[in-house]
Each structure stands twice: as structure tokens, then as C-alpha cells.
Design a protein around this motif. Structure first.
Motif, PDB file in Angstrom:
ATOM      1  N   LEU A  66       0.821  -1.219   0.000  1.00 10.28           N
ATOM      2  CA  LEU A  66       0.000   0.000   0.000  1.00 10.28           C
ATOM      3  C   LEU A  66       0.852   1.266   0.000  1.00 10.28           C
ATOM      4  CD1 LEU A  66      -2.761  -1.061   2.551  1.00 10.28           C
ATOM      5  CD2 LEU A  66      -3.038  -0.732   0.089  1.00 10.28           C
ATOM      6  N   GLY A  67       2.161   1.099   0.048  1.00  9.83           N
ATOM      7  CA  GLY A  67       3.065   2.235  -0.047  1.00  9.83           C
ATOM      8  C   GLY A  67       3.322   2.961   1.253  1.00  9.83           C
ATOM      9  N   TYR A  68       3.029   2.324   2.395  1.00  4.31           N
ATOM     10  CA  TYR A  68       3.276   2.963   3.676  1.00  4.31           C
ATOM     11  C   TYR A  68       4.781   3.096   3.917  1.00  4.31           C
ATOM     12  CZ  TYR A  68      -1.655   2.121   4.796  1.00  4.31           C
ATOM     13  OH  TYR A  68      -3.023   2.114   4.782  1.00  4.31           O
ATOM     14  N   SER A  69       5.170   4.151   4.641  1.00  2.00           N
ATOM     15  CA  SER A  69       6.582   4.370   4.951  1.00  2.00           C
ATOM     16  C   SER A  69       7.062   3.353   5.979  1.00  2.00           C
ATOM     17  CB  SER A  69       6.793   5.789   5.492  1.00  2.00           C
ATOM     18  OG  SER A  69       6.126   5.947   6.737  1.00  2.00           O
ATOM     19  N   ASN A  70       8.375   3.165   6.020  1.00  4.13           N
ATOM     20  CA  ASN A  70       8.950   2.229   6.989  1.00  4.13           C
ATOM     21  C   ASN A  70       8.620   2.642   8.420  1.00  4.13           C
ATOM     22  OD1 ASN A  70      10.161   0.568   5.046  1.00  4.13           O
ATOM     23  ND2 ASN A  70      11.980   1.888   4.934  1.00  4.13           N
ATOM     24  N   PHE A  71       8.650   3.965   8.692  1.00  5.97           N
ATOM     25  CA  PHE A  71       8.348   4.456  10.037  1.00  5.97           C
ATOM     26  C   PHE A  71       6.923   4.088  10.437  1.00  5.97           C
ATOM     27  CE2 PHE A  71       6.574   7.777  12.788  1.00  5.97           C
ATOM     28  CZ  PHE A  71       7.442   7.681  13.872  1.00  5.97           C
ATOM     29  N   ARG A  72       5.975   4.250   9.502  1.00 12.11           N
ATOM     30  CA  ARG A  72       4.582   3.923   9.824  1.00 12.11           C
ATOM     31  C   ARG A  72       4.405   2.427  10.019  1.00 12.11           C
ATOM     32  NH1 ARG A  72      -1.075   5.770   6.843  1.00 12.11           N
ATOM     33  NH2 ARG A  72      -2.396   4.293   7.988  1.00 12.11           N
ATOM     34  N   ILE A  73       5.061   1.637   9.187  1.00 11.31           N
ATOM     35  CA  ILE A  73       4.933   0.171   9.315  1.00 11.31           C
ATOM     36  C   ILE A  73       5.458  -0.287  10.669  1.00 11.31           C
ATOM     37  CG2 ILE A  73       5.735  -2.042   8.414  1.00 11.31           C
ATOM     38  CD1 ILE A  73       5.773  -0.759   5.643  1.00 11.31           C
ATOM     39  N   ILE A  74       6.622   0.290  11.087  1.00  9.74           N
ATOM     40  CA  ILE A  74       7.215  -0.108  12.363  1.00  9.74           C
ATOM     41  C   ILE A  74       6.359   0.356  13.535  1.00  9.74           C
ATOM     42  CG2 ILE A  74       9.192   0.228  13.895  1.00  9.74           C
ATOM     43  CD1 ILE A  74      10.952   0.417  11.389  1.00  9.74           C
ATOM     44  N   SER A  75       5.985   1.653  13.526  1.00  8.23           N
ATOM     45  CA  SER A  75       5.320   2.238  14.689  1.00  8.23           C
ATOM     46  C   SER A  75       3.835   1.902  14.779  1.00  8.23           C
ATOM     47  CB  SER A  75       5.498   3.764  14.678  1.00  8.23           C
ATOM     48  OG  SER A  75       4.908   4.319  13.505  1.00  8.23           O
ATOM     49  N   LYS A  76       3.153   1.804  13.642  1.00  2.00           N
ATOM     50  CA  LYS A  76       1.711   1.611  13.653  1.00  2.00           C
ATOM     51  C   LYS A  76       1.268   0.153  13.497  1.00  2.00           C
ATOM     52  CE  LYS A  76       0.625   6.046  13.805  1.00  2.00           C
ATOM     53  NZ  LYS A  76      -0.141   6.648  14.928  1.00  2.00           N
ATOM     54  N   HIS A  77       2.105  -0.667  12.897  1.00  2.00           N
ATOM     55  CA  HIS A  77       1.671  -2.029  12.581  1.00  2.00           C
ATOM     56  C   HIS A  77       2.436  -3.114  13.342  1.00  2.00           C
ATOM     57  CE1 HIS A  77      -0.882  -0.640   9.216  1.00  2.00           C
ATOM     58  NE2 HIS A  77       0.066   0.273   9.041  1.00  2.00           N
ATOM     59  N   ILE A  78       3.773  -2.980  13.398  1.00  2.00           N
ATOM     60  CA  ILE A  78       4.562  -4.059  14.004  1.00  2.00           C
ATOM     61  C   ILE A  78       4.658  -3.902  15.523  1.00  2.00           C
ATOM     62  CG2 ILE A  78       6.797  -5.210  14.064  1.00  2.00           C
ATOM     63  CD1 ILE A  78       7.228  -4.471  11.185  1.00  2.00           C
ATOM     64  N   LEU A  79       5.081  -2.719  15.993  1.00  3.04           N
ATOM     65  CA  LEU A  79       5.293  -2.534  17.429  1.00  3.04           C
ATOM     66  C   LEU A  79       4.068  -2.846  18.286  1.00  3.04           C
ATOM     67  CD1 LEU A  79       7.629   0.607  17.717  1.00  3.04           C
ATOM     68  CD2 LEU A  79       8.175  -1.784  18.174  1.00  3.04           C
ATOM     69  N   PRO A  80       2.851  -2.409  17.907  1.00  2.00           N
ATOM     70  CA  PRO A  80       1.699  -2.753  18.752  1.00  2.00           C
ATOM     71  C   PRO A  80       1.485  -4.257  18.909  1.00  2.00           C
ATOM     72  CG  PRO A  80       1.116  -0.986  17.243  1.00  2.00           C
ATOM     73  CD  PRO A  80       2.460  -1.502  16.805  1.00  2.00           C
ATOM     74  N   ASN A  81       2.002  -5.047  17.973  1.00  2.00           N
ATOM     75  CA  ASN A  81       1.796  -6.492  18.021  1.00  2.00           C
ATOM     76  C   ASN A  81       2.927  -7.252  18.703  1.00  2.00           C
ATOM     77  OD1 ASN A  81      -0.737  -7.165  16.264  1.00  2.00           O
ATOM     78  ND2 ASN A  81       0.367  -5.607  15.109  1.00  2.00           N
ATOM     79  N   ILE A  82       3.998  -6.563  19.079  1.00  2.00           N
ATOM     80  CA  ILE A  82       5.127  -7.261  19.707  1.00  2.00           C
ATOM     81  C   ILE A  82       5.460  -6.674  21.079  1.00  2.00           C
ATOM     82  CG2 ILE A  82       6.125  -7.827  17.454  1.00  2.00           C
ATOM     83  CD1 ILE A  82       8.210  -5.621  17.951  1.00  2.00           C
ATOM     84  N   MET A  83       4.561  -5.850  21.637  1.00  2.00           N
ATOM     85  CA  MET A  83       4.871  -5.154  22.882  1.00  2.00           C
ATOM     86  C   MET A  83       4.648  -6.003  24.132  1.00  2.00           C
ATOM     87  SD  MET A  83       6.244  -2.342  22.233  1.00  2.00           S
ATOM     88  CE  MET A  83       6.221  -1.567  23.846  1.00  2.00           C
ATOM     89  N   ALA A  84       3.945  -7.134  23.990  1.00  2.00           N
ATOM     90  CA  ALA A  84       3.659  -7.955  25.174  1.00  2.00           C
ATOM     91  C   ALA A  84       4.929  -8.376  25.914  1.00  2.00           C
ATOM     92  CB  ALA A  84       2.825  -9.167  24.777  1.00  2.00           C
ATOM     93  N   PRO A  85       5.924  -8.974  25.240  1.00  2.00           N
ATOM     94  CA  PRO A  85       7.145  -9.338  25.980  1.00  2.00           C
ATOM     95  C   PRO A  85       7.917  -8.127  26.486  1.00  2.00           C
ATOM     96  CG  PRO A  85       7.435  -9.709  23.627  1.00  2.00           C
ATOM     97  CD  PRO A  85       5.989  -9.425  23.833  1.00  2.00           C
ATOM     98  N   VAL A  86       7.787  -6.996  25.793  1.00  2.00           N
ATOM     99  CA  VAL A  86       8.471  -5.782  26.226  1.00  2.00           C
ATOM    100  C   VAL A  86       7.879  -5.288  27.541  1.00  2.00           C
ATOM    101  CG1 VAL A  86       9.031  -3.392  25.626  1.00  2.00           C
ATOM    102  CG2 VAL A  86       9.059  -5.162  23.857  1.00  2.00           C
ATOM    103  N   ILE A  87       6.555  -5.396  27.685  1.00  2.00           N
ATOM    104  CA  ILE A  87       5.892  -4.993  28.926  1.00  2.00           C
ATOM    105  C   ILE A  87       6.380  -5.844  30.094  1.00  2.00           C
ATOM    106  CG2 ILE A  87       3.665  -4.903  30.118  1.00  2.00           C
ATOM    107  CD1 ILE A  87       2.385  -4.228  27.426  1.00  2.00           C
TER     108      ILE A  87
END
Length: 369
Positions: free
Chosen positions: A269-290
Motif C-alpha cells: 500500500l506504499g506505507y513508509s517504513n516508520f509507519r509500518i514499524i510504529s503503527k503495525h509491528i510494534l503494537p503487536n510485539i509489545m507484550a514481551p516488552v511490557i
């Protein structure tokens, strides 16, 4: 994806609520948080840093009661409620423990506290002539009181309970600041390394491995000596040593997550790397970080206590549990071990609470259970 994330979070919360020790430990953490905020409101000695010294009543046992005579500060100024609540009452008033006192026609006579009353010297405070009964009662009500030290006094005659309550702020502050710094640095570097890979990943992993190889306490001491002794310097130093584990976990999660279909779709969809990391990937991998963040809270408290014990943490007269242990550890063999054991028990209780909360979060986010 947000609906899935929301449902997973809801399920994790439900599992956490069923964990008795997790909920109980979280209650202890919340209680300590409230004590940290309202420490000066709760502390019997609400002076700045609870630093009212009474050398004549040093090292008294819990429950010690004495008559306290207060000599007012002529230059005292009115302070706002919020200033008193967050930084204590700035006062130069003098508190004098006394064995006894009595009034004469124009004076207040008192003897300073002494375990041997017969050896105490009587002193006088001049009052206005024609002193009457009403004025006597007013002075007794305002300036003379019976004071009980619930946990006793330290080696300087300061109220141990007040120092303990206000010391809670140091532990909570170091936890929040250190964890915040570790999350910002660790999540940023771990995300960059895991998402882009290649030479960037190799360089960041080299930094991580070098930092990981240095003993934590030694690294904190080095950073503290470079920044200087002080309140915030210690917080920054501890935070800069705790990002490594966060970065390694985030990198590993990022390497796996960037292969998922929703990431491929976002790229299409042409999203920027920053948006993919911050909006899509990080919310899904934060459980172990918490979970790691909860453990880092406990680790930060222990590291700060160790630094204060070594004399390079929060500097006197700021109350710190580690410094309280340092000041009184030799009292253990003098029959007054409680002076060191009470702050030690406080450290143990708060660290254990954070660790149990971390374990409960780990179990709650574990999809295999």
C-alpha cells in the motif's frame, strides 16, 4: 488488526485478574505509588527531606515517645499546599526534645532530653511580663506536644518512618525514569536493527554485545562518575544500562513480525517504513516488552539501592532506602538491627511485588496457556 490486538489484550487482562499474586502485588505497587505521591502529607515529619535532627534522641526504638518543644522560625513564609505536598515544608524552626518544662512569671523553663534526667541542665526562654493562664495554654497547644516515633529514630535522631515514606519516591522515580529511558533507547535500536537487518543490524548488535559484556553495576558507576553525583544523574545512568535486554527482545520480535502478511500488505500500500514499524509491528510485539519493563523496574530499584549504599546514589540529606541501610548496617551487631532491616524489608517487598507482577504479565500474555 486492531480488533485482534484488542481481543488479545482483553484475554490477557482477564487472565491477569485471575492471578491472585499478580493482582495482590499490583495492589502493593499501587499503594507504594500513592505513598510516593503523598509522602509529605503522610509523614509525621513533613520538613524538607524529613531532615529534622534531634541528636539527643538518636537510635531510639519503635514507639519511643518524647515531649517536643518547638521554637518558631521568625522568618517563616507561607508556602502553597502543592509545594508542601511535593517538596515538604521549608522551615528553620528548631525542635527540642525535653524531659520536663514549667512556666514562671516571665519565662518558660525546660530541660533538654537526657536519659539521665538528674544530669540535664535547665534552660530558660524569656516571655512577656504579666504572663497569664490563657497565654500559657496557647503556648502549650501550639509549641509543646507529645511526639511518638512509630518506627523509632535513626542515628541522627530523625523520624525513621518519615524517612522511609519519603524514600519511596526515590525508588519509584528511579523505576519510572530508568524504564522510560530503557524503553525509548531499546525499542528504537531494536526496531531499526530487526527491521532493516544487514550492516545496520550488525552494527547495532555489536553495540548491544559490548554493552552486555560490561557488568551492570560497574557500567552504572562509570556513567555516574562521568555525569557527577546527584539525583537525576543516577536515574539517567541506570536507564542507560537497561536498554540492552529490551533491544534484543524487540529485535528478535521484529525479525519474525516483518515476515507476516500484514507487513507485506502495508508495504504494498506504499506505507513508509516508520509507519509500518510504529503503527503495525510494534503494537503487536509489545507484550514481551511490557514483561521486561516490569522486571526492569525491580532491577532499577536494586541498582539504585546498591549505588546509594556505596555512596554514589542520591546524596544526603535526600532519603534513600539504600543510604539508610548504609548508615545503619553496623547497628546490626549493636542490638538495633531494625534500623537497617526496616529499609531492607521495604526494598525486598517492592522488588518482589514488581517481579510477581512481571511473572503474572508473562503468564497472561502467554498464548500457550
Amino acid at each position: 488488526m486492531n480488533n485482534t490486538q484488542g481481543s488479545l489484550t482483553t484475554l490477557a487482562l482477564q487472565k491477569f485478574k485471575k492471578n491472585f499474586w499478580g493482582v495482590f502485588s499490583l495492589s502493593i505497587v499501587a499503594l507504594c505509588g500513592l505513598i510516593a505521591v503523598f509522602a509529605y502529607v503522610l509523614a509525621p515529619d513533613n520538613s524538607e527531606n524529613a531532615n529534622q535532627m534531634h541528636l539527643s534522641i538518636h537510635s531510639k526504638k519503635p514507639g519511643f515517645t518524647v515531649t517536643m518543644l518547638t521554637l518558631p522560625d521568625a522568618a517563616a513564609t507561607n508556602e502553597s499546599f502543592f509545594k508542601k505536598m511535593f517538596s515538604g515544608v521549608h522551615t528553620a524552626a528548631t525542635e527540642i526534645p525535653v524531659n520536663r518544662y514549667r512556666f514562671t512569671a516571665d519565662s518558660l523553663l525546660y530541660t533538654e532530653y537526657n536519659p539521665e534526667p538528674a544530669m540535664a541542665l535547665e534552660k530558660a526562654i524569656a516571655l512577656q511580663p504579666a504572663f497569664n493562664t490563657a497565654q500559657k495554654k496557647a503556648i502549650e497547644k501550639r509549641y509543646i506536644k507529645q511526639q511518638t516515633f512509630i518506627l523509632g529514630t535513626d542515628k541522627y535522631g530523625r523520624d525513621l518512618l518519615s524517612r522511609l515514606l519519603i524514600g519511596t519516591r526515590i525508588s519509584f522515580s528511579i523505576g519510572f525514569v530508568a524504564v522510560f529511558i530503557s524503553l525509548v533507547v531499546g525499542v528504537t535500536l531494536g526496531s531499526i536493527a530487526g527491521y532493516f537487518g544487514g550492516k545496520v543490524d550488525a552494527f547495532i548488535m555489536w553495540i548491544i554485545n559490548v554493552t552486555w559484556s560490561i557488568p551492570t553495576l560497574l557500567l552504572v558507576i562509570g556513567i555516574t562518575l562521568a555525569l557527577g553525583k546527584g539525583f537525576w544523574q543516577v536515574f539517567i545512568a541506570v536507564g542507560l544500562t537497561m536498554w540492552v535486554e529490551v533491544a534484543r527482545v524487540v529485535r528478535g520480535q521484529m525479525v519474525s513480525a516483518k515476515q507476516m502478511q500484514y507487513v507485506t500488505a502495508a508495504r504494498a500500500l506504499g506505507y513508509s517504513n516508520f509507519r509500518i514499524i510504529s503503527k503495525h509491528i510494534l503494537p503487536n510485539i509489545m507484550a514481551p516488552v511490557i514483561v521486561i519493563a516490569a522486571a526492569n523496574f525491580a532491577a532499577a530499584i536494586l541498582v539504585e539501592s546498591g549505588l546509594s549504599f556505596l555512596g554514589i546514589g542520591a546524596q544526603p540529606p535526600i532519603p534513600s532506602w539504600g543510604a539508610m541501610i548504609k548508615d545503619h548496617y553496623n547497628y546490626i551487631i549493636l542490638g538495633k538491627a531494625y534500623l537497617a532491616l526496616i529499609p531492607g524489608f521495604a526494598i525486598m517487598l517492592l522488588v518482589m511485588a514488581f517481579m510477581l507482577v512481571g511473572n503474572a504479565l508473562r503468564d497472561a500474555f502467554d498464548v500457550k496457556n
